[in-house]
Write an enzyme that holds these catalytic residues in place. Structure first.
Site, short mmCIF file in Angstrom:
data_model
loop_
_atom_site.label_atom_id
_atom_site.label_comp_id
_atom_site.label_asym_id
_atom_site.label_seq_id
_atom_site.Cartn_x
_atom_site.Cartn_y
_atom_site.Cartn_z
N LYS A 35 49.29 68.31 26.37
CA LYS A 35 47.95 68.36 25.88
C LYS A 35 46.98 68.23 27.01
O LYS A 35 47.30 67.86 28.17
CB LYS A 35 47.69 67.23 24.76
CG LYS A 35 47.73 65.93 25.27
CD LYS A 35 47.90 65.15 24.11
CE LYS A 35 47.71 63.60 24.50
NZ LYS A 35 48.19 62.67 23.62
N ARG A 129 45.08 55.84 13.27
CA ARG A 129 44.43 56.92 13.81
C ARG A 129 44.60 58.03 12.79
O ARG A 129 43.77 58.32 11.93
CB ARG A 129 45.05 57.50 15.18
CG ARG A 129 44.04 58.57 15.72
CD ARG A 129 44.35 58.77 17.26
NE ARG A 129 45.65 59.19 17.53
CZ ARG A 129 46.24 59.58 18.65
NH1 ARG A 129 45.42 59.35 19.60
NH2 ARG A 129 47.59 60.12 18.93
N TYR A 260 21.95 57.49 47.20
CA TYR A 260 21.02 57.19 46.37
C TYR A 260 21.19 55.44 46.07
O TYR A 260 21.98 55.02 46.10
CB TYR A 260 21.68 57.79 45.03
CG TYR A 260 21.30 59.16 44.96
CD1 TYR A 260 19.97 59.83 44.93
CD2 TYR A 260 22.32 59.95 44.59
CE1 TYR A 260 19.84 61.13 44.72
CE2 TYR A 260 22.26 61.36 44.44
CZ TYR A 260 21.12 62.02 44.44
OH TYR A 260 20.63 63.25 44.26
N MET A 308 26.59 63.88 42.80
CA MET A 308 27.06 64.83 41.49
C MET A 308 28.22 65.59 42.29
O MET A 308 29.29 65.77 41.81
CB MET A 308 25.86 65.53 41.26
CG MET A 308 26.48 66.56 40.09
SD MET A 308 25.30 67.83 39.34
CE MET A 308 24.32 66.49 38.66
C1 LIG Z 1 49.23 61.89 24.12
C2 LIG Z 1 50.43 61.56 23.00
C3 LIG Z 1 51.68 61.43 23.56
C4 LIG Z 1 51.99 61.25 24.96
O1 LIG Z 1 51.71 59.68 25.25
P1 LIG Z 1 52.00 59.15 26.88
O2 LIG Z 1 51.67 57.95 26.77
O3 LIG Z 1 51.50 60.01 27.87
O4 LIG Z 1 53.41 59.25 26.78
C5 LIG Z 1 52.82 61.22 22.60
N1 LIG Z 1 52.35 61.20 21.17
C6 LIG Z 1 51.26 61.65 20.69
C7 LIG Z 1 50.83 61.67 19.50
C8 LIG Z 1 50.24 61.57 21.59
O5 LIG Z 1 49.11 61.90 21.29
#
Ligand SMILES: *Cc1c(COP(=O)(O)O)cnc(C)c1O
Length: 368
Positions: A35, A129, A260, A308
């Protein structure tokens, strides 16, 4: 020029890290989490590297899965957070279902398409969640009876598997085991129970179940910062190097304010380098006077506020340096190295945020 930061991704490190994961999890099937563009490493290239070595890929949203399908990636893809029914069928994806309404929508779409869809069901064992909480088994059994839906997997997610005190994680595992037993007792034959993120892969053998679901470890980082697991950590190789070429070198006298807000004032005649990376590239403003980069094999400090697009570094103590030389933000040079975990500590965050911030904004190049 384009933006100045370059993220070099070493694909062999990804293979190495996958091997570490497989060793730690006794060769369980792997659901590789790619992801957020593979945590900033580029989901298409990382997935191409992984397709023959893992069993599933997992993404957050169907748009990410579409990109993988459009790039010719054909292995099963689990969509963790987005059950968009049309996309699920169009791209042949495995949705994760955490409520009954979504299941009903998918069932209708399945009937409309005259097809069956495999789903994974999510149960909330303590993350707070998403996922089924009350009457978990009853609702899951109801979903199993919906037309066009077959439950291939049941999953859950840890909220703190990264601590030395594993009691909460163990409680989650116990709940997950209880749900598993109940489902099996009710005749629901689910093939794949999975809960283990990277932290659990590293420290909790009880969390393995039928598959492991790591993200961060694939990219070369342990989510555990405790000395106890340093030995495991050292086998992982960070896959991402972030660098930028020094844009300008300036000799500035004592008492010259830098950047800055004049938060840094030279205390000697100084050689100040300007590098083309700033907070718009994911190099947090929190690194103002609070980070180091590598130049000529030496750690040198960031001076003044991060801008930036630009950041200033103090090169006074570096012997040979020229404009155009590389400054390493994350990576190795000579005997020195800086990693995302170190930067995370400085910015009061986690390596995940450092990698996604820098990796997703830089121009990426791949070594293999
Ligand atoms: C992101 C995620 C993972 C992986 O987590 P890591 O800590 O990066 O290994 C696994 N399961 C779900 C549901 C996630 O959202």
């Amino acid at each position: 020029m384009n933006r100045g930061a370059i993220a070099e991704i070493d694909l062999n490190s990804i293979s190495n890290n996958l091997r570490v994961i497989k060793d730690l999890s006794n060769n369980r099937p792997v659901i590789a989490v790619v992801k957020a563009d593979a945590y900033g490493h580029g989901a298409v290239d990382i997935s191409r590297k992984l397709v023959n070595e893992v069993d599933y890929l997992a993404v957050a949203f169907t748009g990410e899965a579409r990109e993988l399908r459009d790039s010719g990636i054909n292995i099963p893809i689990i969509v963790l957070f987005d059950p968009d029914a049309a996309d699920i069928f169009k791209y042949n994806l495995i949705p994760v279902i955490g409520d009954k309404k979504t299941a009903i929508t998918l069932s209708k779409e399945a009937e409309k398409n005259n097809r069956n869809v495999s789903v994974h069901v999510k149960v909330d064992t303590g993350m707070g969640r998403l996922g089924f909480t009350e009457n978990t088994t009853k609702e899951i059994l109801e979903i199993a009876n919906l037309r066009g839906i077959s439950i291939d997997g049941v999953m859950s997610h840890f909220s703190e598997a990264d601590l030395l005190d594993t009691s909460f994680a163990m409680m989650q595992i116990n709940r997950f085991n209880a749900i598993k037993a109940e489902l099996l007792n009710n005749g629901l034959n689910v093939r794949l129970f999975h809960i283990a993120n990277s932290a659990a892969v590293a420290t909790l053998p009880e969390s393995r179940f039928d598959a492991v679901r790591p993200g961060l470890m694939l990219y070369g980082y342990s989510p555990i910062q405790k000395t106890e697991v340093r030995s495991q950590k050292s086998e992982l190789i960070p896959a991402m190097t972030v660098k930028a070429k020094i844009l300008a070198l300036r000799r500035l006298p004592t008492d010259t304010p830098i950047s800055y807000g004049r938060t840094f004032i030279t205390k000697r005649d100084s050689l100040i380098g300007v590098i083309p990376i700033g907070y718009a590239d994911g190099f947090s403003r929190r690194f103002s006077n609070n980070a180091e980069v590598l130049v000529s094999g030496k750690k040198v400090p960031v001076v003044g506020r991060v801008c930036m697009d630009l950041t200033m570094i103090d090169l006074t103590d570096v012997e040979h340096v020229e404009e155009g030389d590389e400054a390493i933000i994350i990576g190795r040079q000579g005997n020195e190295s800086i990693d995302a975990a170190e930067l995370a500590l400085r910015a009061d965050t986690i390596p995940y945020e450092i990698l996604t911030s820098l990796g997703n904004m830089a121009k990426r190049v791949y070594n293999s």
